[in-house]
Design a protein around this motif. Structure first.
Motif, PDB file in Angstrom:
ATOM      1  N   LEU A 138       0.843  -1.200   0.000  1.00 38.93           N
ATOM      2  CA  LEU A 138       0.000   0.000   0.000  1.00 38.93           C
ATOM      3  C   LEU A 138       0.877   1.248   0.000  1.00 38.93           C
ATOM      4  O   LEU A 138       0.645   2.195  -0.773  1.00 38.93           O
ATOM      5  CB  LEU A 138      -0.930  -0.012   1.213  1.00 38.93           C
TER       6      LEU A 138
ATOM      7  N   VAL B 234       6.801  15.043  -8.868  1.00 39.54           N
ATOM      8  CA  VAL B 234       7.976  15.510  -9.600  1.00 39.54           C
ATOM      9  C   VAL B 234       7.594  16.621 -10.579  1.00 39.54           C
ATOM     10  O   VAL B 234       8.343  17.588 -10.770  1.00 39.54           O
ATOM     11  CB  VAL B 234       8.698  14.349 -10.308  1.00 39.54           C
TER      12      VAL B 234
ATOM     13  N   ALA C  95      -2.366  -4.315  -1.328  1.00 38.79           N
ATOM     14  CA  ALA C  95      -2.655  -2.936  -0.935  1.00 38.79           C
ATOM     15  C   ALA C  95      -4.125  -2.760  -0.585  1.00 38.79           C
ATOM     16  O   ALA C  95      -4.466  -2.053   0.362  1.00 38.79           O
ATOM     17  CB  ALA C  95      -2.252  -1.974  -2.046  1.00 38.79           C
TER      18      ALA C  95
ATOM     19  N   LEU D 122       4.033   1.507  -0.952  1.00 41.81           N
ATOM     20  CA  LEU D 122       4.680   1.585  -2.260  1.00 41.81           C
ATOM     21  C   LEU D 122       3.732   2.139  -3.310  1.00 41.81           C
ATOM     22  O   LEU D 122       4.088   3.013  -4.104  1.00 41.81           O
ATOM     23  CB  LEU D 122       5.123   0.189  -2.704  1.00 41.81           C
ATOM     24  N   SER D 123       2.506   1.608  -3.328  1.00 40.87           N
ATOM     25  CA  SER D 123       1.534   2.031  -4.331  1.00 40.87           C
ATOM     26  C   SER D 123       1.291   3.527  -4.252  1.00 40.87           C
ATOM     27  O   SER D 123       1.259   4.216  -5.272  1.00 40.87           O
ATOM     28  CB  SER D 123       0.197   1.305  -4.129  1.00 40.87           C
ATOM     29  N   VAL D 124       1.080   4.015  -3.016  1.00 34.98           N
ATOM     30  CA  VAL D 124       0.751   5.429  -2.869  1.00 34.98           C
ATOM     31  C   VAL D 124       1.925   6.305  -3.323  1.00 34.98           C
ATOM     32  O   VAL D 124       1.747   7.257  -4.084  1.00 34.98           O
ATOM     33  CB  VAL D 124       0.338   5.739  -1.422  1.00 34.98           C
TER      34      VAL D 124
ATOM     35  N   LEU E 112      10.881  11.852 -14.629  1.00 36.86           N
ATOM     36  CA  LEU E 112      11.462  10.954 -13.634  1.00 36.86           C
ATOM     37  C   LEU E 112      12.480   9.999 -14.236  1.00 36.86           C
ATOM     38  O   LEU E 112      13.475   9.647 -13.611  1.00 36.86           O
ATOM     39  CB  LEU E 112      10.345  10.128 -12.985  1.00 36.86           C
TER      40      LEU E 112
ATOM     41  N   ASN F 141       1.711   2.402 -13.509  1.00 37.34           N
ATOM     42  CA  ASN F 141       1.331   3.564 -12.718  1.00 37.34           C
ATOM     43  C   ASN F 141      -0.040   4.097 -13.106  1.00 37.34           C
ATOM     44  O   ASN F 141      -0.866   4.437 -12.261  1.00 37.34           O
ATOM     45  CB  ASN F 141       2.398   4.648 -12.917  1.00 37.34           C
TER      46      ASN F 141
ATOM     47  N   PHE G  79       4.322   5.468  -5.363  1.00 39.19           N
ATOM     48  CA  PHE G  79       4.442   5.245  -6.797  1.00 39.19           C
ATOM     49  C   PHE G  79       3.411   6.065  -7.573  1.00 39.19           C
ATOM     50  O   PHE G  79       3.726   6.708  -8.582  1.00 39.19           O
ATOM     51  CB  PHE G  79       4.256   3.744  -7.030  1.00 39.19           C
ATOM     52  N   LEU G  80       2.178   6.075  -7.064  1.00 41.61           N
ATOM     53  CA  LEU G  80       1.117   6.791  -7.777  1.00 41.61           C
ATOM     54  C   LEU G  80       1.321   8.293  -7.736  1.00 41.61           C
ATOM     55  O   LEU G  80       1.016   8.997  -8.707  1.00 41.61           O
ATOM     56  CB  LEU G  80      -0.245   6.445  -7.171  1.00 41.61           C
ATOM     57  N   LEU G  81       1.820   8.779  -6.597  1.00 38.25           N
ATOM     58  CA  LEU G  81       1.955  10.227  -6.472  1.00 38.25           C
ATOM     59  C   LEU G  81       3.261  10.744  -7.071  1.00 38.25           C
ATOM     60  O   LEU G  81       3.385  11.943  -7.335  1.00 38.25           O
ATOM     61  CB  LEU G  81       1.843  10.643  -5.004  1.00 38.25           C
ATOM     62  N   ALA G  82       4.220   9.841  -7.301  1.00 37.67           N
ATOM     63  CA  ALA G  82       5.544  10.278  -7.768  1.00 37.67           C
ATOM     64  C   ALA G  82       5.495  11.171  -9.016  1.00 37.67           C
ATOM     65  O   ALA G  82       6.082  12.259  -9.002  1.00 37.67           O
ATOM     66  CB  ALA G  82       6.435   9.060  -8.008  1.00 37.67           C
ATOM     67  N   PRO G  83       4.813  10.755 -10.094  1.00 35.39           N
ATOM     68  CA  PRO G  83       4.866  11.610 -11.292  1.00 35.39           C
ATOM     69  C   PRO G  83       4.222  12.971 -11.051  1.00 35.39           C
ATOM     70  O   PRO G  83       4.659  13.967 -11.644  1.00 35.39           O
ATOM     71  CB  PRO G  83       4.089  10.821 -12.344  1.00 35.39           C
ATOM     72  N   LEU G  84       3.209  13.021 -10.155  1.00 33.71           N
ATOM     73  CA  LEU G  84       2.576  14.305  -9.871  1.00 33.71           C
ATOM     74  C   LEU G  84       3.536  15.169  -9.067  1.00 33.71           C
ATOM     75  O   LEU G  84       3.739  16.356  -9.362  1.00 33.71           O
ATOM     76  CB  LEU G  84       1.277  14.111  -9.090  1.00 33.71           C
TER      77      LEU G  84
END
Ligand SMILES: Nc1ncnc2c1ncn2[C@@H]1O[C@H](COP(=O)(O)OP(=O)(O)O)[C@@H](O)[C@H]1O
Ligand SMILES: [Mg+2]
Lengths: 263, 379, 278
Positions: A13, A26, C81, A15-17, C118, C154, A19-24
């Motif tokens: 969970l 950055v 998850a 990791l998912s969160v 990224l 993603n 991972f999901l927010l990373a592109p936003l």
């Protein structure tokens, strides 16, 4: 064993969160950095790229076109979708399930295929103007969302509420307006909102129907990214993220997150 | 009261100026006849129960009265006005729905004020009437709560207050208490009755619960398959059921079939599985009849059947084998089996119930006057 | 609704149905006809041309490969998850749901753009890898299959987590406890009780992610480019650049058949495992 399972669940969970927010994250960070080569801000933040947005060629027309198409398509879908949802939930006729499946199926089928199908179809009809074809096509994009949430909402709607309103002194149309519409408002909102967003975001259908003078926002954005990737795009993207956040907050206020997540 | 008839609850059947007149109303759904030329007159301020098994057409009748459904035939007049095809919002008939149908997007106060707003009652007056309604159901402190947060009993009261707030000419209640648990239901019965009586409201109350109907009503209309089988005061419904259906539907009884053996003036002697039974009635010799006795009319021993001054042989006696006992609290039911398998049920005191041993034989008796008599229906 | 008979209520579905017939069903039929047609008349020529070209088989293979891997990664991440999400308390849960809804609602192009930033040679991912000492030289991620898979996973992960969460949170935790009291090992209990009960959500999630990922267009375009074509990019190039509607139509019909097959297979599976349709 249970412990391991739980630890695994939490790890995934988290990791998912992230991972999901990373592109936003950055995108937002890069938009605030003064560096022109996509770097995270080091010591100072800068709004320079936001000032550059105005210099982007054709951004405003594309935003306006996207909003116009999405708004009209959503309005049409709300009307057609509501009528159809009432029909399949209240009606007693064979083929109700088939109609429901038919009207939500664009959600599951490849948008690109719909795009080329419409391209050839409109061409064979001699219809080559971008705006009408975009509008006609985007109803197909939005209506499934409306249909899906409204059939859900309506099948939970208690129709004796209308009877109650009528015995209390409302005519039938007024009962529908004063009882059914507000009670179903969350479904209208959720369906309308997600439909609207998906229209604004649509690329695979629009790409075949636009022309040089009518580019929707996603097409214009993809073109910027392909031509001259600089942090101005990050600034535009950040604004779009901000707008999405606003829409979600509004939705949470009016509907609640759970219902929007469809869970 | 301008044009209503305030009479004894029993006295207005067929009177030309009944407050509510339901005249040969019929309704079919497809092939099924749900209401079969049903007629009913109700006096102003009267509390009438429609009692019947589920599916007998009670809700259908209420919906026709409210204008939510159109009858195929027949007329309905209310306070001298023919309702005809008048839409619900022009009838001024209040309805309390079975599931309450409270508006989930509104608060308690807004629900109660809904009809006032619909009628465009001026704001200050509407507010005052909502306040009175809240007071009446003792929920003033919850006025601004969403109705979805209320308990079942509270929701029921809001539904009542909402229907009454517009001061309807008639209120229809469709099994309003059926969703509540037993204890709460009994409290609410009293509350509802007191409230409606204080407002002198004419009410039609639908229920499939005979005890509820007996407890609350001025008169009960027992319905069966789209018709009214009997319309009477509760006591009369219980003591003098007009048909085996009413007998069976309202209260317990022991039933015996038999053949008239001897006609002795006003008295008949009927041969049954329990032996000869004496009963008051008019049938010819050889007629097949159905007899019934309420459990509390049957006593243990031979004395219970004695009629003062009529000699010892005047009463009915029988010997039964005790099968089981049911403790009811106030009293005790004894279930017995007669020689040929007919079941007999009698109500005794708790002490007597204790002493009766299952498996033993028991002598019971009852008075001929307490024996109900019906013609035996063929088949 | 009041005045209309039940059959009459059904008429309300006519406007939308006619609209969809004229602008959805007929165009798809036209597409199918187009794929079976050329200047000389009805023909299978487009199909023979398409399927005798080994390159096109490679495209179909890549499309399926990416979709299968993406679905696999989404399942591995999303299934556990969803369980953790169902166990959280209300406030944290709302925050986490928001964290799923936000990426879901943000434009695909914005997210794809984020990944190009990224994944580039001097991008954040490479900087982190080097800082952790995992690599010496920057890894090439952008314009590789690995980059594409990261991006596409993603994009579609929320479509796995949300239907699963809807099912998992209705699970009664006492059921696994009951299984334990009946002497089953945790693993056996999981396989026979939990997995079985969450299967509808799992099937829904897999179907959704798979059919979305075989149709993905924006992500492959931005993260891998024309050197690695999938069916959607092939369709787009056929129409937009090559002006070869015959080839594009065949590719389109192929993609349509693949996604219909997915949906039909999923419906059959869920009927089989849950004892009812849909
Ligand atoms: N709209 C309808 N269409 C067809 N049949 C109906 C409809 N409404 C009620 N019925 C039938 O009419 C009968 C009486 O229904 P109802 O008046 O609701 O009974 P009650 O309220 O006494 O339980 C039932 O058999 C029911 O199935
Ligand atoms: Mg009923």
């Amino acid at each position: 064993m249970r412990r391991i399972g739980l630890a695994l669940a939490w790890t995934m969970l988290t990791l998912s969160v992230v991972f999901l927010l990373a592109p936003l994250a950055v995108t937002i960070a890069v938009s605030l950095s003064p560096s022109p080569v996509f770097e995270l801000p080091r010591d100072e933040l800068s709004l320079i790229w936001y000032r550059q947005i105005g210099a982007l060629d054709g951004l405003l027309p594309s935003v306006l076109l996207s909003l116009e198409v999405a708004a009209i398509a959503t309005a049409v879908s709300l009307v057609l979708g509501t009528l159809a949802a009432i029909a399949v939930v209240r009606g007693r006729f064979p083929g109700r399930e088939a109609i429901t499946t038919f009207l939500v199926s664009p959600l599951m089928l490849p948008g690109l295929v719909l795009g080329i199908a419409l391209l050839q179809y409109f061409r064979s009809l001699g219809l080559r103007e971008a705006l009408p074809t975009l509008l006609l096509a985007h109803v197909l994009v939005v209506l499934p969302y409306v249909m899906r949430t409204l059939t859900g909402g309506l099948s939970l709607f208690d129709f004796t509420l209308l009877d109650a309103a009528r015995t209390l002194g409302l005519s039938w149309p007024r009962a529908v307006l004063q009882v059914m519409v507000p009670v179903l408002a969350p479904s209208f909102l959720t369906g309308g909102l997600f439909g609207f967003l998906s229209s604004v975001d649509n690329y695979p259908v629009s790409i075949f129907l636009t022309d040089v003078y009518h580019k929707t926002l996603p097409i214009q954005l993809l073109q910027y990214i392909g031509e001259s990737p600089d942090p101005t795009i990050a600034a535009v993207s950040t604004l779009m993220i901000g707008l999405t956040v606003l829409v979600l907050i509004l939705g949470e206020r009016l509907v609640g997150l759970d219902r929007m997540a469809g869970v | 009261m301008p044009n209503g008839v305030v009479g004894s609850p029993n006295g207005v059947v067929g009177s030309p100026d009944a407050y509510l007149r339901i005249d040969r109303v019929a309704k079919r759904f497809g092939r099924a006849t749900v209401l079969d030329a049903l007629s009913l007159d109700v006096a102003e301020g009267e509390f009438i129960s429609l009692l019947g098994p589920s599916g007998c057409g009670k809700t259908t009748l209420l919906r026709i009265l409210a204008g939510l459904l159109t009858a195929d035939a027949g007329r309905v007049t209310l306070a001298g006005r023919e309702l005809g095809r008048l839409p619900p919002h022009k009838r001024n008939v209040g309805v309390v729905f079975q599931n309450y149908a409270l508006f989930p997007h509104l608060t308690v106060a807004e629900n109660i004020g809904f009809g006032l707003r619909a009628r465009r009652v001026p704001k200050p007056e509407a507010a005052a009437r909502v306040a009175r309604g809240l007071e009446m159901i003792r929920l003033t402190h919850l006025a601004d709560r969403p109705v979805t947060q209320l308990s079942g009993g509270q929701q029921q009261r809001v539904a009542m207050a909402r229907a009454l707030a517009v001061n309807p000419a008639l209120i229809l209640l469709d099994e309003p208490l059926s969703a509540l648990d037993r204890k709460l239901r009994e409290t609410m019965q009293v509350e509802l009755r007191t409230l409606l009586r204080a407002l002198r409201m004419t009410a039609i109350f639908v229920t499939h619960d005979q005890e509820e109907a007996l407890a609350l009503s001025d008169r009960i209309a027992v319905m069966n398959a789209g018709r009214i089988e009997q319309l009477d005061a509760p006591r009369a419904i219980y003591d003098r059921p007009a048909s085996p259906f009413v007998l069976d539907f309202v209260g317990l009884s022991t039933t015996l079939s038999g053949v008239v053996e001897r006609v002795d003036g006003p008295m008949l002697e009927v041969v049954t599985a329990l032996g000869p039974v004496r009963v008051r009635g008019q049938f010819v010799r050889g007629a097949r009849v159905l007899l019934a006795v309420r459990p509390e009319k049957i006593g243990v021993g031979s004395g219970a059947g004695n009629v003062p001054g009529a000699g010892p042989r005047a009463g009915n006696t029988a010997t039964i084998r005790v099968a089981d006992r049911t403790f009811l609290g106030r009293s005790c039911l004894v279930h017995g089996v007669a020689a040929e398998g007919d079941r007999v049920v009698l109500e005794t005191s708790n002490d007597m119930g204790e002493r009766v041993v299952p498996g033993s034989d028991l002598l019971v008796s009852w008075r001929p006057e307490d024996t109900l008599l019906f013609p035996q229906v063929a088949g | 609704m009041r005045r209309l008979r039940p059959a009459g209520v059904g008429l309300l579905s006519l406007p939308a149905t006619i609209y969809f017939l004229l602008l959805f069903a007929v165009p798809l039929a036209v597409l199918l006809a187009e794929s079976l047609h050329d200047r000389s008349g009805w023909t299978l020529a487009h199909y023979t041309r398409f399927f005798t070209t080994p390159y096109n088989w490679g495209v179909v293979g890549r499309t399926l490969r990416v979709a299968v891997l993406c679905t696999l990664f989404c399942t591995l991440l999303g299934y556990p998850a969803a369980f953790a999400l169902a166990r959280t308390r209300s406030l944290l849960q709302s925050a986490l749901i928001a964290a799923l809804l936000l990426p879901l609602s943000v434009s695909v192009i914005v997210k794809a753009f984020g990944w190009t930033v990224l994944l580039r040679g001097n991008g954040v991912v490479n900087q982190a890898l080097q800082a952790l000492g995992l690599t010496d030289a920057p890894l090439r991620l952008l314009f590789t299959e690995a980059g594409l898979l990261i991006g596409i996973t993603n994009i579609f992960l929320p479509f796995m987590v949300l239907p699963l969460f809807a099912v998992v949170r209705q699970l009664d935790p006492r059921l696994t406890e009951a299984a334990a009291t009946l002497g089953s090992t945790p693993l056996h209990g999981f396989l026979t009780v939990t997995l079985r009960l969450t299967l509808p959500g799992l099937i829904a999630g897999i179907t959704l992610v798979f059919s979305l990922s075989i149709a993905a267009y924006v992500i492959p375009t931005l993260l891998i480019g024309d050197t690695y074509q999938t069916l959607p990019t092939l369709i787009a190039t056929s129409f937009l650049y090559l002006q070869d509607p015959g080839k594009g139509s065949v590719a389109g019909v192929t993609l349509l058949v693949l996604s219909l097959a997915t949906i039909i297979a999923s419906a059959a599976l869920s009927r089989r495992f849950t004892g009812r349709g849909r």
